[in-house]
Design an enzyme around this catalytic site. Structure first.
Site, PDB file in Angstrom:
ATOM      1  N   HIS A 195      37.879 130.829  -5.379  1.00 42.58           N
ATOM      2  CA  HIS A 195      37.824 129.636  -5.520  1.00 42.58           C
ATOM      3  C   HIS A 195      39.339 129.193  -5.653  1.00 42.58           C
ATOM      4  O   HIS A 195      39.425 128.243  -4.906  1.00 42.58           O
ATOM      5  CB  HIS A 195      38.515 130.193  -7.704  1.00 42.58           C
ATOM      6  CG  HIS A 195      37.954 129.272  -7.859  1.00 42.58           C
ATOM      7  ND1 HIS A 195      37.539 128.313  -8.587  1.00 42.58           N
ATOM      8  CD2 HIS A 195      40.097 128.359  -8.975  1.00 42.58           C
ATOM      9  CE1 HIS A 195      38.226 127.169  -9.201  1.00 42.58           C
ATOM     10  NE2 HIS A 195      39.023 127.310  -9.563  1.00 42.58           N
ATOM     11  N   CYS A 218      31.592 129.139  -8.169  1.00 41.56           N
ATOM     12  CA  CYS A 218      31.879 130.115  -8.269  1.00 41.56           C
ATOM     13  C   CYS A 218      30.804 131.172  -7.929  1.00 41.56           C
ATOM     14  O   CYS A 218      29.900 130.329  -8.762  1.00 41.56           O
ATOM     15  CB  CYS A 218      33.028 130.968  -9.374  1.00 41.56           C
ATOM     16  SG  CYS A 218      34.741 130.455  -8.621  1.00 41.56           S
ATOM     17  N   TYR A 258      48.293  94.021  -2.210  1.00 40.71           N
ATOM     18  CA  TYR A 258      48.664  92.870  -0.985  1.00 40.71           C
ATOM     19  C   TYR A 258      46.795  93.717  -0.356  1.00 40.71           C
ATOM     20  O   TYR A 258      46.283  92.985   0.775  1.00 40.71           O
ATOM     21  CB  TYR A 258      49.559  93.369  -0.390  1.00 40.71           C
ATOM     22  CG  TYR A 258      49.867  91.677   0.901  1.00 40.71           C
ATOM     23  CD1 TYR A 258      49.960  91.019   0.640  1.00 40.71           C
ATOM     24  CD2 TYR A 258      49.637  92.860   2.077  1.00 40.71           C
ATOM     25  CE1 TYR A 258      49.997  90.239   1.359  1.00 40.71           C
ATOM     26  CE2 TYR A 258      49.725  91.685   3.504  1.00 40.71           C
ATOM     27  CZ  TYR A 258      49.117  90.410   2.565  1.00 40.71           C
ATOM     28  OH  TYR A 258      49.448  89.171   3.931  1.00 40.71           O
ATOM     29  N   ARG A 296      62.346 101.552   0.668  1.00 42.31           N
ATOM     30  CA  ARG A 296      62.702 100.963  -0.289  1.00 42.31           C
ATOM     31  C   ARG A 296      63.435 102.037  -1.169  1.00 42.31           C
ATOM     32  O   ARG A 296      62.443 103.582  -1.574  1.00 42.31           O
ATOM     33  CB  ARG A 296      61.791  99.827  -0.858  1.00 42.31           C
ATOM     34  CG  ARG A 296      60.064 101.148  -0.841  1.00 42.31           C
ATOM     35  CD  ARG A 296      59.210  99.565  -0.861  1.00 42.31           C
ATOM     36  NE  ARG A 296      57.792 100.805  -1.238  1.00 42.31           N
ATOM     37  CZ  ARG A 296      56.749 100.707  -1.395  1.00 42.31           C
ATOM     38  NH1 ARG A 296      57.647  99.916  -2.795  1.00 42.31           N
ATOM     39  NH2 ARG A 296      56.160 101.521  -1.583  1.00 42.31           N
ATOM     40  N   LEU A 348      47.731 102.190  -1.847  1.00 39.38           N
ATOM     41  CA  LEU A 348      46.167 100.416  -1.643  1.00 39.38           C
ATOM     42  C   LEU A 348      46.336 100.228  -2.444  1.00 39.38           C
ATOM     43  O   LEU A 348      45.603 100.030  -3.342  1.00 39.38           O
ATOM     44  CB  LEU A 348      45.564 101.639  -0.015  1.00 39.38           C
ATOM     45  CG  LEU A 348      45.938 102.429   1.103  1.00 39.38           C
ATOM     46  CD1 LEU A 348      44.739 102.914   1.387  1.00 39.38           C
ATOM     47  CD2 LEU A 348      47.023 101.225   1.343  1.00 39.38           C
ATOM     48  N   VAL A 349      47.001  99.055  -2.911  1.00 42.29           N
ATOM     49  CA  VAL A 349      46.679  97.634  -3.933  1.00 42.29           C
ATOM     50  C   VAL A 349      46.977  96.643  -3.483  1.00 42.29           C
ATOM     51  O   VAL A 349      46.426  96.212  -3.119  1.00 42.29           O
ATOM     52  CB  VAL A 349      47.511  98.651  -4.998  1.00 42.29           C
ATOM     53  CG1 VAL A 349      47.488 100.132  -5.423  1.00 42.29           C
ATOM     54  CG2 VAL A 349      49.425  98.664  -4.958  1.00 42.29           C
ATOM     55  N   SER A 378      36.897 116.471  -9.107  1.00 41.81           N
ATOM     56  CA  SER A 378      37.326 116.877 -10.265  1.00 41.81           C
ATOM     57  C   SER A 378      37.592 118.669  -9.583  1.00 41.81           C
ATOM     58  O   SER A 378      36.882 119.003 -11.263  1.00 41.81           O
ATOM     59  CB  SER A 378      36.190 116.668 -10.365  1.00 41.81           C
ATOM     60  OG  SER A 378      35.181 116.723  -9.842  1.00 41.81           O
ATOM     61  N   HIS A 426      37.759 124.483  -6.663  1.00 44.23           N
ATOM     62  CA  HIS A 426      36.733 125.506  -4.983  1.00 44.23           C
ATOM     63  C   HIS A 426      36.683 124.518  -4.328  1.00 44.23           C
ATOM     64  O   HIS A 426      36.488 123.470  -4.512  1.00 44.23           O
ATOM     65  CB  HIS A 426      35.706 125.589  -6.515  1.00 44.23           C
ATOM     66  CG  HIS A 426      34.547 127.176  -6.006  1.00 44.23           C
ATOM     67  ND1 HIS A 426      34.900 128.368  -6.259  1.00 44.23           N
ATOM     68  CD2 HIS A 426      34.519 127.356  -4.336  1.00 44.23           C
ATOM     69  CE1 HIS A 426      34.328 128.968  -5.089  1.00 44.23           C
ATOM     70  NE2 HIS A 426      34.104 128.121  -4.671  1.00 44.23           N
ATOM     71  N   ASN A 471      36.600 115.403  -0.629  1.00 39.64           N
ATOM     72  CA  ASN A 471      37.924 115.410  -1.739  1.00 39.64           C
ATOM     73  C   ASN A 471      38.900 116.082  -1.553  1.00 39.64           C
ATOM     74  O   ASN A 471      38.195 117.091  -2.747  1.00 39.64           O
ATOM     75  CB  ASN A 471      37.348 114.099  -2.891  1.00 39.64           C
ATOM     76  CG  ASN A 471      36.645 113.058  -2.274  1.00 39.64           C
ATOM     77  OD1 ASN A 471      36.578 112.684  -1.883  1.00 39.64           O
ATOM     78  ND2 ASN A 471      36.067 112.643  -3.052  1.00 39.64           N
ATOM     79  N   CYS A 514      33.828 128.257 -13.158  1.00 45.01           N
ATOM     80  CA  CYS A 514      33.813 126.741 -12.451  1.00 45.01           C
ATOM     81  C   CYS A 514      32.155 127.219 -11.737  1.00 45.01           C
ATOM     82  O   CYS A 514      31.960 127.547 -12.222  1.00 45.01           O
ATOM     83  CB  CYS A 514      34.293 127.583 -10.948  1.00 45.01           C
ATOM     84  SG  CYS A 514      34.323 127.119  -9.566  1.00 45.01           S
ATOM     85  N   GLN A 539      31.091 117.003  -0.219  1.00 45.20           N
ATOM     86  CA  GLN A 539      29.434 116.705  -0.600  1.00 45.20           C
ATOM     87  C   GLN A 539      29.058 116.176   0.379  1.00 45.20           C
ATOM     88  O   GLN A 539      29.355 115.739   1.679  1.00 45.20           O
ATOM     89  CB  GLN A 539      29.935 115.119  -1.613  1.00 45.20           C
ATOM     90  CG  GLN A 539      30.731 115.944  -2.746  1.00 45.20           C
ATOM     91  CD  GLN A 539      30.824 114.967  -3.616  1.00 45.20           C
ATOM     92  OE1 GLN A 539      29.827 114.476  -3.671  1.00 45.20           O
ATOM     93  NE2 GLN A 539      32.165 114.133  -4.267  1.00 45.20           N
TER      94      GLN A 539
HETATM   95  O1  LIG Z   1      31.049 113.602  -7.691  1.00 37.50           O
HETATM   96  P1  LIG Z   1      32.560 114.114  -7.652  1.00 37.50           P
HETATM   97  O2  LIG Z   1      33.515 115.039  -6.173  1.00 37.50           O
HETATM   98  O3  LIG Z   1      32.741 113.939  -8.785  1.00 37.50           O
HETATM   99  O4  LIG Z   1      32.969 112.302  -7.491  1.00 37.50           O
HETATM  100  C1  LIG Z   1      34.422 111.925  -6.431  1.00 37.50           C
HETATM  101  O5  LIG Z   1      33.275 111.542  -5.376  1.00 37.50           O
HETATM  102  C2  LIG Z   1      33.016 110.676  -5.522  1.00 37.50           C
HETATM  103  C3  LIG Z   1      32.596 109.923  -4.032  1.00 37.50           C
HETATM  104  O6  LIG Z   1      33.504 109.537  -3.159  1.00 37.50           O
HETATM  105  C4  LIG Z   1      33.559 108.674  -5.640  1.00 37.50           C
HETATM  106  O7  LIG Z   1      32.733 108.401  -5.785  1.00 37.50           O
HETATM  107  C5  LIG Z   1      34.003 109.637  -7.642  1.00 37.50           C
HETATM  108  O8  LIG Z   1      34.640 108.596  -8.001  1.00 37.50           O
HETATM  109  C6  LIG Z   1      35.094 110.790  -7.503  1.00 37.50           C
HETATM  110  O9  LIG Z   1      35.641 111.346  -8.082  1.00 37.50           O
HETATM  111  O1  LIG Z   2      56.281  96.086  -3.470  1.00 38.59           O
HETATM  112  P1  LIG Z   2      56.388  97.462  -4.683  1.00 38.59           P
HETATM  113  O2  LIG Z   2      55.700  96.909  -5.738  1.00 38.59           O
HETATM  114  O3  LIG Z   2      57.380  98.252  -4.507  1.00 38.59           O
HETATM  115  O4  LIG Z   2      54.884  97.782  -4.268  1.00 38.59           O
HETATM  116  C1  LIG Z   2      53.669  98.430  -3.950  1.00 38.59           C
HETATM  117  O5  LIG Z   2      53.107  96.927  -3.990  1.00 38.59           O
HETATM  118  C2  LIG Z   2      53.481  96.846  -2.020  1.00 38.59           C
HETATM  119  C3  LIG Z   2      51.670  95.925  -2.097  1.00 38.59           C
HETATM  120  O6  LIG Z   2      50.054  96.295  -2.961  1.00 38.59           O
HETATM  121  C4  LIG Z   2      52.070  97.996  -1.734  1.00 38.59           C
HETATM  122  O7  LIG Z   2      52.021  98.388   0.133  1.00 38.59           O
HETATM  123  C5  LIG Z   2      52.863  99.410  -2.306  1.00 38.59           C
HETATM  124  O8  LIG Z   2      52.570 100.679  -2.071  1.00 38.59           O
HETATM  125  C6  LIG Z   2      53.088  99.877  -3.788  1.00 38.59           C
HETATM  126  O9  LIG Z   2      53.397 100.431  -4.218  1.00 38.59           O
END
Ligand SMILES: O=P(O)(O)O[C@H]1O[C@H](CO)[C@@H](O)[C@H](O)[C@H]1O
Ligand SMILES: O=P(O)(O)O[C@H]1O[C@H](CO)[C@@H](O)[C@H](O)[C@H]1O
Lengths: 385, 385
Positions: free
Chosen positions: B121, B55, B353, B31, B350-351, B196, B199, B188, B52, B203
């Protein structure tokens, strides 16, 4: 306030619909943010875009042309995640065959639709009036009704509902070639939620299987019913209306709450006040009141950070093919999962800890509800015009 | 190939670690994409950044200063999601009190650490050698060991392991003030995954409760064990080594696979080949081989789309406070969840559906594994220098 102390201490809350816990850290909103910022959305879209595959009259990816439709228009997704016809696959599971236990797969068939909300490329549910949203609710209802199994416990209600909704002059979808199990209506709004086209639309994925989320909800609502003799969402609606602190808005038929177990910062749930098992149970007045509730949520979201607020929303209701008991256990509700946390540009990431361990949220649902209660009134964009 | 037909038809696959299903749509990668694009990462960072907070020698948000550390340095997060000391909260659950059933909360205490991977860093795990990553594995092991409950079944192994790992000259973390239940180590990486600060760091969140994900894994591995008398991940490692199509890389002690049930496009799992219950079970050679596996994954990811590849990763192992049986049920593994789908700028969302119904993926894990197998070799950035 529920228990004052929950504003200060980190705690877990229980989601009775999914049967899982999440971590709440109310003190953590103070941390500084040096990470990614979303760009605030510009609303400089034209009312008609000749390159948009959803605008009336335009050609789509695979060559089909859209009719010159007036409000809603549904068509089969040119890049569907599931198809109606495909090769068969019948694996066997055998306790003594490790591969059959650890490498399990099952075929899934179905049909995916795209449904426009409006002919206008540059509008959103927040800009539309409840009367303009009503055709969307009506089309959802007609499509759901046309996919119900022949022996479905709501079949008569569906027939009744269809007599009160005019056919869509721009075309109706045809019933599936074989009976499907579930229909998931959902909207991805905004680039932050993976939406690839700003033209207001939702998707409808029907599948031969009952997906995980509605499946868990049915199991948990069923357990609650057999434990207490009452419906979980009936009890929950009454409790929230009595407590008030998580209620955002209500009309006669629906209540909008930030649920006790909300995972996303400004997550809300629209719940019907009476026992509505699926869209086809709603009468004309209730359909308009549902449209009104959807409008309230969308507008309040946009007003909150004065931006075109991204979210994913979705409707849960009775499966397309189910028993009397499953239909009775179902209760119409609509989830909204928006990613923004503190402004139009700072979102909450559900990442490391959330993916590896447990969802974590910063502000409490009570704090979120208070903010959403306070941003009713005119859409902020209207006053700028 | 597993069953050829799974390359063409939409199907569900089962995740035996979490006990849930996901939807696979192999035909959907075609698609077109008009939506959000991530900006490719520029690697123009300085080796030392005076602004930072990670650092060496710099001041942090709440006034503390970092030592002039050489590789790893751990400190308590200035904005921890959980705290060790807080007010108590003892709600009662009562079958006849609806609020106590539907508005459930429990206190969570704990301690959150930030741990740097390097004094530099501008480096990442992909740029570092296995020998440079070894201090990270060693520090993880020391911190885990120092948080184990006094009666923990791995206590003796922990003591043994500590004799083979030199103390960190830049400081050790102190044991918690009260016994905690679980330690989640996670990284992350990249702005797309909510990181955020570039570096290199991870966690470590320790909590008084066992979080949802490791909890589900323990339950499912436990069930498999009582059903078959064997360990789920033992069977799985053997099966994948025999089938080969999802194996990305291996050394003597670890295998890297795109698991059968992978949800993210290029998700991988590092699994120990022998029964390692937690980091403290690893000997010196195995710790270096673990560092090597982590390095392989990070480098292959960066090579795949020639970018600084974002991901969240996390280690699952025996809880800090557990029974002999729970320790025996645990099996050291590390998950990597990267969001990119087709290039440095196109990610998988991952939204709608996925959140409302069920996770959905486009390319198959077999296709992903083949691509990751093919991008070993020198880090692409090295050849550009
Ligand atoms: O603690 P950080 O790095 O500022 O925050 C990041 O990791 C966390 C743990 O996965 C999440 O809850 C935060 O939304 C994300 O921004
Ligand atoms: O079908 P679309 O709008 O192109 O795609 C969107 O919605 C889908 C369903 O939640 C998801 O799997 C896709 O990753 C998202 O980009």
């Amino acid at each position: 306030m529920p228990d004052e102390v929950l504003n200060d201490i980190s705690h877990r809350r229980y989601n009775p619909l999914t049967g899982s816990w999440l971590l709440v850290s109310p003190h953590r909103t103070k941390r500084p943010w040096q990470g990614a910022q979303e760009s605030p959305s510009k609303s400089t879209l034209p009312e008609y875009d000749s390159k948009c595959y959803l605008c009336p009259g335009n050609k789509r990816a695979q060559g089909d042309s859209n009719p010159d439709y007036k409000n809603t228009f549904a068509f089969v997704n040119d890049y569907s995640a599931v198809k109606e016809e495909q090769q068969d696959y019948h694996p066997e599971t055998n306790k003594n065959d490790v591969a059959s236990l650890l490498l399990q797969a099952r075929p899934v068939t179905g049909r995916c639709y795209v449904l426009t909300f409006s002919a206008k490329h540059d509008t959103t549910l927040a800009d539309m009036t409840p009367e303009e949203i009503l055709p969307v609710i009506n089309t959802w209802t007609r499509i759901y009704a046309s996919h119900l199994s022949p022996s479905h416990p709501l079949k008569d209600h569906a027939k009744q509902a269809l007599t009160t909704i005019p056919q869509n002059p721009d075309g109706e979808v045809s019933p599936p070639t074989h009976q499907l199990k579930n229909m998931q209506i959902f909207e991805n709004k905004g680039a932050a939620m993976g939406c690839s086209n700003p033209h207001p639309h939702c998707q409808i994925w029907t599948t031969s299987t009952l997906p995980e989320e509605p499946g868990k909800e049915l199991v948990n609502m069923g357990k609650y019913k057999s434990d207490t003799g009452r419906h979980l969402l009936d009890d929950y609606v009454k409790l929230e209306l009595e407590k008030k602190e998580r209620v955002v808005w209500q009309n006669e038929s629906f209540v909008v709450v930030c649920p006790w177990w909300a995972l996303w910062p400004f997550e809300v749930l629209i719940i019907s006040k009476r026992h509505v098992r699926a869209l086809v149970d709603l009468d004309e007045k209730e359909r308009l009141e549902f449209a009104e509730a959807v409008q309230e949520v969308a507008r309040r979201y946009d007003n909150l950070f004065e931006t075109n607020f991204p979210y994913s929303s979705g409707i849960h209701q009775a499966p397309l093919d189910c028993t009397e008991e499953e239909a009775e256990t179902s209760w119409l509700h609509m989830h909204f999962y928006p990613p923004l946390l503190r402004s139009a540009t700072v979102k909450k990431f559900l990442v490391g800890y959330e993916l590896m361990a447990e969802p974590q949220r910063d502000i409490t649902p009570e704090q979120a509800a208070a903010k959403l209660r306070d941003c009713g009134g005119k859409l902020y964009r209207k006053s700028l015009q």
